[in-house]
Design a protein around this motif. Structure first.
Motif: not given
Length: 272
Positions: A56-72
């Protein structure tokens, strides 16, 4: 080079430290998108983490649903070494491509060839000497396990969260329109994670994966872990509380980053 054209976002208009690429790929026979998170640095050969998304997702979901950059960012403030986070689309087949080679397009080659080439071509802190790690969630975990095993000269470590483990697992999430082409994959392992890992056992990069106890894929992941133990395949399998959801992945992607940082430390120790 399978990339015919690259469009690169203007950092005057993007969120801080984010870059978006659109590549026209001969492997896809069309366009694919890539989100990149990279903090300003003068360092070279910065290691890359490729993060594959789920259905269902695309390139944006890890950041805009998962906040991966905040974890990093939080881990960096505690001493984690530098990485460039690379978040590609899966190629946009129906509800999910499985990152598989299919008859109409090669979604595996899109990741292992085009995405990595595009990052090295456009990001000055990355080069062909950068170590590359691969991870993902659900369908992305499936892709990480398969692609990481099949391409040990490209990927230096594998981590996966809540992974699909075989094509039948897709039935939990997608319709027949999506799944039927996947079942016709040209992949010689027919999209089976265990078969892929076993066939590439001798060259397998360091491997970890995890799953939540209440995840619909928990039994599939525990079965995979048991078969790997029986076949003496080195790996770590972690079990946590949680379901198949972004709250789980936001929390546990930190385990992936720490795992890859440990592998980076070993690499630098060996080079000294």
């Amino acid at each position: 080079m399978a990339i015919h054209r690259l469009e690169v976002s203007n950092n005057s208009y993007t969120a801080d430290n984010f870059v978006t690429l659109t590549a026209y790929s001969s492997h896809l026979k069309g366009r694919g998108d890539i989100s990149i998170y990279q903090e300003a640095t003068s360092n070279k050969n910065v290691p890359i983490i490729v993060l594959l998304h789920g259905v269902y997702g695309s390139h944006w979901v890890w950041s805009q649903l998962g906040g991966v950059h905040k974890v990093y960012q939080q881990l960096r403030s505690s001493g984690l070494n530098e990485f460039v986070l690379v978040m590609p689309s899966d190629g946009a087949h129906a509800e999910g491509s499985g990152y598989l080679p299919l008859k109409n397009a090669d979604y595996e080659a899109w990741i292992v060839d085009d995405v990595i080439s595009a990052v090295i071509q456009t990001q000055p802190m990355c080069s062909s000497s950068s170590n590359i790690y691969i991870t993902g969630l659900s369908m992305g975990g499936y892709g990480a396990l398969c692609l990481g095993a099949k391409h040990p000269t490209i990927f230096s470590g594998i981590s996966a969260h809540s992974s699909i483990t075989e094509l039948d697992d897709f039935n939990h999430f997608v319709d027949e329109h999506t799944l039927k082409p996947l079942k016709k994959t040209t992949d010689k392992y027919k999209g089976d994670v265990f078969k892929t890992l076993i066939a590439n056992k001798k060259t397998l990069p360091p491997l970890r994966f995890d799953c939540g106890k209440d995840d619909v894929l928990f039994s599939a992941n525990t079965a995979l872990a048991k078969k790997l133990v029986d076949e003496n395949v080195p790996h770590t399998f972690d079990i946590f509380a949680g379901t198949h959801c972004w709250e789980y992945w936001h929390e546990h992607v930190a385990k992936t980053m720490i795992f890859f940082a440990q592998l980076e430390s070993k690499t630098h120790t060996q080079l000294k």
